[in-house]
Structures are given as C-alpha cells and as structure tokens.
Write an enzyme that holds these catalytic residues in place. Sequence first.
Site, PDB file in Angstrom:
ATOM      1  N   ASP A   6       0.847  -1.124   0.130  1.00  0.00           N
ATOM      2  CA  ASP A   6       0.111  -0.146   0.042  1.00  0.00           C
ATOM      3  C   ASP A   6       0.780   1.104  -0.029  1.00  0.00           C
ATOM      4  O   ASP A   6       2.239   1.186   0.363  1.00  0.00           O
ATOM      5  CB  ASP A   6      -0.989  -0.138   1.110  1.00  0.00           C
ATOM      6  CG  ASP A   6      -2.072   1.076   1.075  1.00  0.00           C
ATOM      7  OD1 ASP A   6      -2.892   0.941   0.271  1.00  0.00           O
ATOM      8  OD2 ASP A   6      -2.180   2.108   1.853  1.00  0.00           O
ATOM      9  N   SER A   7       0.404   2.178  -0.654  1.00  0.00           N
ATOM     10  CA  SER A   7       1.023   3.732  -0.367  1.00  0.00           C
ATOM     11  C   SER A   7       1.244   4.274   0.927  1.00  0.00           C
ATOM     12  O   SER A   7       2.042   5.011   1.306  1.00  0.00           O
ATOM     13  CB  SER A   7       0.319   4.591  -1.104  1.00  0.00           C
ATOM     14  OG  SER A   7      -0.985   4.908  -0.646  1.00  0.00           O
ATOM     15  N   CYS A  69      -3.535  -1.606  -2.159  1.00  0.00           N
ATOM     16  CA  CYS A  69      -3.683  -0.012  -2.612  1.00  0.00           C
ATOM     17  C   CYS A  69      -4.725  -0.218  -4.145  1.00  0.00           C
ATOM     18  O   CYS A  69      -4.295  -0.639  -5.085  1.00  0.00           O
ATOM     19  CB  CYS A  69      -2.486   0.583  -2.885  1.00  0.00           C
ATOM     20  SG  CYS A  69      -2.392   2.162  -3.544  1.00  0.00           S
ATOM     21  N   GLU A 143      -4.459   8.803   6.592  1.00  0.00           N
ATOM     22  CA  GLU A 143      -2.959   8.375   6.813  1.00  0.00           C
ATOM     23  C   GLU A 143      -2.270   9.125   7.820  1.00  0.00           C
ATOM     24  O   GLU A 143      -1.512   8.367   8.432  1.00  0.00           O
ATOM     25  CB  GLU A 143      -2.309   8.912   5.366  1.00  0.00           C
ATOM     26  CG  GLU A 143      -0.841   8.860   5.201  1.00  0.00           C
ATOM     27  CD  GLU A 143      -0.645   7.213   5.137  1.00  0.00           C
ATOM     28  OE1 GLU A 143      -1.086   6.467   4.738  1.00  0.00           O
ATOM     29  OE2 GLU A 143       0.633   7.050   5.463  1.00  0.00           O
ATOM     30  N   CYS A 175     -10.841   3.140  -1.717  1.00  0.00           N
ATOM     31  CA  CYS A 175      -9.364   3.277  -1.563  1.00  0.00           C
ATOM     32  C   CYS A 175      -9.054   2.800   0.095  1.00  0.00           C
ATOM     33  O   CYS A 175      -9.964   2.954   1.010  1.00  0.00           O
ATOM     34  CB  CYS A 175      -9.101   4.964  -1.145  1.00  0.00           C
ATOM     35  SG  CYS A 175      -7.656   5.465  -0.507  1.00  0.00           S
ATOM     36  N   HIS A 177      -7.646   3.541   2.725  1.00  0.00           N
ATOM     37  CA  HIS A 177      -7.618   4.323   3.839  1.00  0.00           C
ATOM     38  C   HIS A 177      -9.124   4.485   4.226  1.00  0.00           C
ATOM     39  O   HIS A 177      -9.388   4.719   5.548  1.00  0.00           O
ATOM     40  CB  HIS A 177      -7.148   5.829   3.478  1.00  0.00           C
ATOM     41  CG  HIS A 177      -5.454   5.853   3.317  1.00  0.00           C
ATOM     42  ND1 HIS A 177      -5.012   5.005   2.302  1.00  0.00           N
ATOM     43  CD2 HIS A 177      -4.612   6.356   4.020  1.00  0.00           C
ATOM     44  CE1 HIS A 177      -3.490   5.256   2.449  1.00  0.00           C
ATOM     45  NE2 HIS A 177      -3.356   5.886   3.320  1.00  0.00           N
TER      46      HIS A 177
HETATM   47  N1  DGL Z   1      -3.970   3.523  -0.523  1.00  0.00           N
HETATM   48  C1  DGL Z   1      -4.511   4.323  -1.695  1.00  0.00           C
HETATM   49  C2  DGL Z   1      -5.636   3.535  -2.405  1.00  0.00           C
HETATM   50  O1  DGL Z   1      -6.013   2.556  -1.845  1.00  0.00           O
HETATM   51  C3  DGL Z   1      -4.774   5.747  -1.464  1.00  0.00           C
HETATM   52  C4  DGL Z   1      -3.962   6.508  -0.769  1.00  0.00           C
HETATM   53  C5  DGL Z   1      -2.876   7.485  -1.590  1.00  0.00           C
HETATM   54  O2  DGL Z   1      -3.387   8.297  -2.499  1.00  0.00           O
HETATM   55  O3  DGL Z   1      -1.803   6.914  -1.666  1.00  0.00           O
HETATM   56  O4  DGL Z   1      -5.832   4.006  -3.537  1.00  0.00           O
END
Ligand code: DGL
Length: 257
Positions: A6-7, A69, A143, A175, A177
């Site tokens: 994930d980011s 992600c 985040e 997403c 998050h």
């Molecule tokens: N974790 C990313 C997703 O599920 C979103 C967060 C980001 O913009 O990095 O799309």
Amino acid sequence: MIALFDSGIGGLTVLGSLWHRLPQRDYLYLSDQAHFPYGDRPEADVRRDVAAFAAYARAAGAEALVLACNTASAIALEDAKAAFDGPTYGVIAEVAAHAAARSRCGIVGVLATTNTCRTHAYRDAVGARVEEVACPDLIALAEFGGANDQDVAREAAEPLAALRAAGADVVILGCTHLPHFERALRELTAPWATLLDPGEALAKRLARDLPERRENGTVRCETTGDPAAFARRLGQELPKICARATVAHIASSRLRS
Ligand code: DGL
C-alpha cells in the site's frame, strides 16, 4: 508468506480482513509512505515503484502478492504481475464482481483517489452505472491519524452528497484508507446507501484460494517513510486490526538504490 503493498497505512484495513480469515499465515506489509499519496502521482512513477515492490516481495520469498492499494491496482496490476511472477491480486475485481447485485437501483458509487477515478477501473469492472468521486482530503486524514468523527463528516460531506445526488444506493470504499473511517461513514450513509469494503471481498477470495495452515501467523511491516512515525501509527492501528500480530521488523525497504 503473503506480501501486501500500500502507499501508506491504508492497506492495514486489507491486512485486517486477511488476518481475520487467515490468521495462520505470515504477512509482510510493505508501505511506500515516502511517496504518499499515490492518488496524485504520475502514472509512470506508480508503475515503476509498484514493480519494484513486487520484485522486492518476490525476493523476500512471498508466495502471493496483494496490491492492497486501489490506485496501484488500477494503474499497475499488470506491472506487479510481471515483476512478482506468482499469484498476484488486485483489490478491485472481487468487490466489483458483486457490487451491481447489491444495488436496487443499478447505480454504484465509488469513493477513491483522483488517479483511481481517472482510470475508471471501477466503472470498467462493475458492469453497471458507476459514479466515481475523488476524496483526497478524506484519504489524507486517515493516513496522518488523529481525526475525529466531526473531521470525517466535514471532509466526507461533499463527496457523499455527490454520490447521493447521483442516486447511488451502494458505495464502494475504493481506497484502502477509507475503511479506517467505516463506522463514521456508515452512520453518514445509513439512510441511503450500503457500504462495500474491497478488502473484505478480497479476503474471502484468498481464503478460498489458499490452503489453511495450523500455526499462528506473524506480521512484519516495512516502510519507505519514517520508521519511528510508522511504528507509532502501527501501535495505534495494529491492535485494532489483528490482536495477535507482532511487528517483527520496521525498516526502510531501500528499494531504490
Ligand atoms: N492507498 C491508496 C488507495 O487505496 C490511496 C492513498 C494514496 O493516495 O496514496 O487507492
């Protein structure tokens, strides 16, 4: 061992769903916090970095890779598959396969990053009328932590109003998050929409695909960001998600030499 990417900390919601169904597995959670948010990054950068993480997961001995992600799944699933060269799962297909059937009116809403909306990955996968709305400020709240229900209600108001006005009666939390705010979002949407969590749908699929094991699993987390800040966030989030997890290692992944 199953690797998740994930980011940021969003994919911990997917880890939680997997842990709930497959607690006897070992997990490696890879977080590219140095480059958060992926929702606004150039596509070529996302593709390059996701491929690098996939290669890293492979070198670490992962038997399966989960692109938790949504943005990475929308943009770079094929790059991850090529670099990992083993079972590789995006987070979009499973929830999309069942979303239309959950809607009475045939209109499915998606809350996601700007990049995920731009690719129309959900619209293409759901096969019904799909309304995609970006909510980057709400995602950033998750985040960085510390948000209360009022903060969530404030940042979610406009995106949710857009989905409601479009007639959606199902909303995919597109997403990773966003499930961090699932209770607050459920209260805000209860009169008019059902929420769907892609991580839950994917966990059901993996529980079917992967054989059970007897031993208790472990969780190891790594970030490209600040390890101390990451450890503090994990200290808040991991006990809520997977009670028996231990953080075996927290370090910069040093993917880019
Ligand atoms: N974790 C990313 C997703 O599920 C979103 C967060 C980001 O913009 O990095 O799309």
